[in-house]
Design an enzyme around this catalytic site. Structure first.
Site, PDB file in Angstrom:
ATOM      1  N   ARG A  36       8.653  10.001  17.214  1.00 50.01           N
ATOM      2  CA  ARG A  36       8.319   8.730  16.594  1.00 50.01           C
ATOM      3  C   ARG A  36       7.895   7.683  17.623  1.00 50.01           C
ATOM      4  O   ARG A  36       6.949   6.928  17.426  1.00 50.01           O
ATOM      5  CB  ARG A  36       9.577   8.264  15.845  1.00 50.01           C
ATOM      6  CG  ARG A  36       9.369   7.167  14.897  1.00 50.01           C
ATOM      7  CD  ARG A  36      10.720   6.705  14.373  1.00 50.01           C
ATOM      8  NE  ARG A  36      10.695   5.264  14.212  1.00 50.01           N
ATOM      9  CZ  ARG A  36      10.074   4.669  13.223  1.00 50.01           C
ATOM     10  NH1 ARG A  36       9.450   5.358  12.306  1.00 50.01           N
ATOM     11  NH2 ARG A  36      10.065   3.343  13.133  1.00 50.01           N
ATOM     12  N   ALA A  75     -13.765   4.995   9.978  1.00 48.21           N
ATOM     13  CA  ALA A  75     -14.703   5.162   8.862  1.00 48.21           C
ATOM     14  C   ALA A  75     -15.137   6.611   8.663  1.00 48.21           C
ATOM     15  O   ALA A  75     -15.699   6.945   7.623  1.00 48.21           O
ATOM     16  CB  ALA A  75     -15.915   4.256   9.062  1.00 48.21           C
ATOM     17  N   ALA A  76     -14.877   7.470   9.658  1.00 49.17           N
ATOM     18  CA  ALA A  76     -15.230   8.881   9.493  1.00 49.17           C
ATOM     19  C   ALA A  76     -14.096   9.674   8.836  1.00 49.17           C
ATOM     20  O   ALA A  76     -14.234  10.871   8.597  1.00 49.17           O
ATOM     21  CB  ALA A  76     -15.564   9.487  10.857  1.00 49.17           C
ATOM     22  N   GLN A  88     -10.821  10.281   5.824  1.00 52.10           N
ATOM     23  CA  GLN A  88     -10.915  10.492   4.369  1.00 52.10           C
ATOM     24  C   GLN A  88     -10.770   9.207   3.563  1.00 52.10           C
ATOM     25  O   GLN A  88     -11.436   9.054   2.544  1.00 52.10           O
ATOM     26  CB  GLN A  88     -10.001  11.616   3.888  1.00 52.10           C
ATOM     27  CG  GLN A  88      -8.547  11.502   4.193  1.00 52.10           C
ATOM     28  CD  GLN A  88      -7.706  12.131   3.083  1.00 52.10           C
ATOM     29  OE1 GLN A  88      -8.232  12.681   2.128  1.00 52.10           O
ATOM     30  NE2 GLN A  88      -6.394  12.020   3.193  1.00 52.10           N
ATOM     31  N   ASP A 114     -15.656   4.386  14.618  1.00 51.35           N
ATOM     32  CA  ASP A 114     -14.697   5.480  14.826  1.00 51.35           C
ATOM     33  C   ASP A 114     -14.715   5.837  16.305  1.00 51.35           C
ATOM     34  O   ASP A 114     -15.451   5.226  17.094  1.00 51.35           O
ATOM     35  CB  ASP A 114     -14.999   6.684  13.903  1.00 51.35           C
ATOM     36  CG  ASP A 114     -13.700   7.391  13.487  1.00 51.35           C
ATOM     37  OD1 ASP A 114     -13.000   7.909  14.374  1.00 51.35           O
ATOM     38  OD2 ASP A 114     -13.385   7.420  12.283  1.00 51.35           O
ATOM     39  N   HIS A 136       5.713  -0.892   4.095  1.00 54.20           N
ATOM     40  CA  HIS A 136       4.996   0.201   3.419  1.00 54.20           C
ATOM     41  C   HIS A 136       5.590   1.507   3.949  1.00 54.20           C
ATOM     42  O   HIS A 136       5.064   2.130   4.870  1.00 54.20           O
ATOM     43  CB  HIS A 136       3.497   0.135   3.715  1.00 54.20           C
ATOM     44  CG  HIS A 136       2.763   1.356   3.248  1.00 54.20           C
ATOM     45  ND1 HIS A 136       2.622   1.685   1.919  1.00 54.20           N
ATOM     46  CD2 HIS A 136       2.154   2.350   3.928  1.00 54.20           C
ATOM     47  CE1 HIS A 136       1.965   2.826   1.815  1.00 54.20           C
ATOM     48  NE2 HIS A 136       1.665   3.259   3.028  1.00 54.20           N
ATOM     49  N   ARG A 148       0.452  11.287  12.717  1.00 57.16           N
ATOM     50  CA  ARG A 148       1.617  11.983  13.288  1.00 57.16           C
ATOM     51  C   ARG A 148       1.279  13.465  13.417  1.00 57.16           C
ATOM     52  O   ARG A 148       0.932  14.120  12.446  1.00 57.16           O
ATOM     53  CB  ARG A 148       2.828  11.814  12.368  1.00 57.16           C
ATOM     54  CG  ARG A 148       4.109  12.326  12.990  1.00 57.16           C
ATOM     55  CD  ARG A 148       5.207  12.326  11.946  1.00 57.16           C
ATOM     56  NE  ARG A 148       5.574  10.971  11.577  1.00 57.16           N
ATOM     57  CZ  ARG A 148       6.612  10.325  12.096  1.00 57.16           C
ATOM     58  NH1 ARG A 148       7.386  10.899  12.966  1.00 57.16           N
ATOM     59  NH2 ARG A 148       6.898   9.109  11.706  1.00 57.16           N
ATOM     60  N   VAL A 167      -4.523  -0.841   7.297  1.00 60.51           N
ATOM     61  CA  VAL A 167      -4.153   0.266   6.403  1.00 60.51           C
ATOM     62  C   VAL A 167      -3.469   1.377   7.203  1.00 60.51           C
ATOM     63  O   VAL A 167      -2.541   2.025   6.730  1.00 60.51           O
ATOM     64  CB  VAL A 167      -5.414   0.802   5.672  1.00 60.51           C
ATOM     65  CG1 VAL A 167      -5.087   2.017   4.811  1.00 60.51           C
ATOM     66  CG2 VAL A 167      -6.047  -0.292   4.822  1.00 60.51           C
ATOM     67  N   ASP A 195       1.179   0.489  -3.254  1.00 61.02           N
ATOM     68  CA  ASP A 195       2.521   0.594  -3.847  1.00 61.02           C
ATOM     69  C   ASP A 195       2.609  -0.304  -5.088  1.00 61.02           C
ATOM     70  O   ASP A 195       3.202   0.068  -6.109  1.00 61.02           O
ATOM     71  CB  ASP A 195       3.566   0.188  -2.797  1.00 61.02           C
ATOM     72  CG  ASP A 195       3.334   0.927  -1.492  1.00 61.02           C
ATOM     73  OD1 ASP A 195       3.476   2.153  -1.474  1.00 61.02           O
ATOM     74  OD2 ASP A 195       2.954   0.278  -0.494  1.00 61.02           O
TER      75      ASP A 195
END
Ligand code: NDP
Length: 331
Positions: A98, A12-13, A15, A42, A187, A92, A128, A159
């Site tokens: 990866r 929640a902190a 963007q 957070d 996604h 990332r 998300v 999307d």
């Protein structure tokens, strides 16, 4: 007014969180008659930022908002929640491999899945944080048994909204005039935006989008790649990711889950595959769904041509690979 719903936003902190918490708190998701208690989670280093966001929410003087709880204790944050937006995820970093990124996210979503034992059994979850589909799969694998796997989803609504917007721009209409686009799969850049069954309200009539656009090369080429690469294009312009539209799309997703889809319309939502359209169980795959009484159902009986099948299989293959790597990181 109904008893307040207890709603959790993780990360929640960040963007997306900054745009999201205001949209939820002002009633965009649960409606103008539903009061809310908002729990903002957070990580401990973000405590001060989180407190600042909570202070701003208080200062918005929103009539539906009963209480804001900034929190860095995960187990407490999940207590008795009715809905959760799992936005916080490991970004990332430069030079990160990866498999290290996947391993970091597996750890977060394994732990949050386990924390769902504190949530209400009816709790609905949208993931998300990327890789969203696989994070949702891991979360449901470790979720307490009283939370059905079908209550844990991932977001492909951004999307979907991007596809509505591209059709509207191309046909000089508005997004609200377009319906029943589909995002299939992951996604990610392999997602398949599909307008074969989409309709548009134009010139006082409802018509097939394919017929109105009447340009197969565009629909099979540029249209798909614009949507696949839209996130990167926005980063290129804004030097920041598309947080406002991601927040809005996640609100659309939970709003429709709680309040239902419109008659004759479907939306795209990444859910545990039930085998529809030959997509095997064991992946969280984006399908067209309708929602009634807070239950989603994959739309059945849509024809799939060879072009679509190829695209749907390619994104499935990527999801299966991601799943296998994530499960290996769980060992
Ligand atoms: P953002 O709020 O911009 O993004 C959060 C997550 O959403 C990322 O995984 C991001 O993926 C993903 N995402 C999905 N769709 C989009 C989109 N269209 N645009 C942008 N992002 C999208 O990240 P911030 O770094 O600003 O904030 C993350 C917050 O999460 C931080 O405050 C951090 O401390 C917190 N966090 C919390 C955790 C927890 O609660 N346990 C764990 C880890 C982090 P991508 O990286 O691919 O952009």
């Amino acid at each position: 007014m109904a008893a307040p719903l207890r709603v959790l936003v993780t990360g929640a902190a960040g963007q997306i969180g900054y745009s999201l918490v205001h949209q939820i708190a002002k009633g965009d998701v649960f409606g103008p008659d539903q009061s809310l208690i908002m729990v903002l989670l957070d990580i401990p280093p973000m405590q001060a930022v989180l407190e600042g966001v909570a202070m701003e929410l208080d200062d918005c003087a929103l009539p539906l908002l009963k209480e804001v709880i900034p929190c860095t204790n995960e187990a407490e944050a999940f207590k008795d929640i009715d809905a959760a937006w799992l936005v916080g995820a490991m970004p990332r970093k430069e030079g990160m491999e990866r498999k290290d990124l996947l391993a970091a996210n597996v750890k977060i979503f394994k732990s949050q899945g386990a924390s769902l034992h504190n949530a209400k059994p009816t709790c609905k979850v949208i993931v998300v944080g990327n890789p969203a589909n696989t994070n949702a799969l891991i979360c449901s694998k470790y979720a307490a048994p009283h939370i059905p796997a079908r209550n844990i989803s991932a977001m492909t609504r951004l999307d979907h909204n991007r596809a509505l917007a591209q059709v509207a721009l191309r046909t000089k209409t508005q997004s609200k005039d377009v319906k029943n686009v589909i995002i299939w799969g992951n996604h990610s850049a392999t997602q398949y935006p599909d307008v074969r069954h989409a309709k548009i309200q134009i010139g006082g009539e409802e018509k097939a989008v394919e017929a109105v656009i009447n340009d197969e090369a565009y629909l099979h080429g540029e249209f798909i790649s614009v949507i696949q690469k839209r996130g990167a294009a926005i980063i290129g312009k804004r030097k920041l990711s598309s947080a406002m539209s991601a927040a809005k799309a996640s609100c659309d997703h939970i709003r429709d889950w709680f309040r239902g889809t419109k008659p004759g319309e479907w939306v795209s939502m990444a859910v545990p595959s039930d085998g529809s359209y030959g997509i095997p169980e064991g992946v969280v795959y984006s399908f067209p769904v309708t929602i009634e009484n807070k239950e989603w159902k994959v739309v059945q009986g849509l024809s799939i041509d060879d072009f679509s099948r190829g695209k749907m299989d390619a994104t499935l293959k990527e999801l299966q690979g991601e799943r296998d790597e994530a499960l290996a990181a769980c060992q």
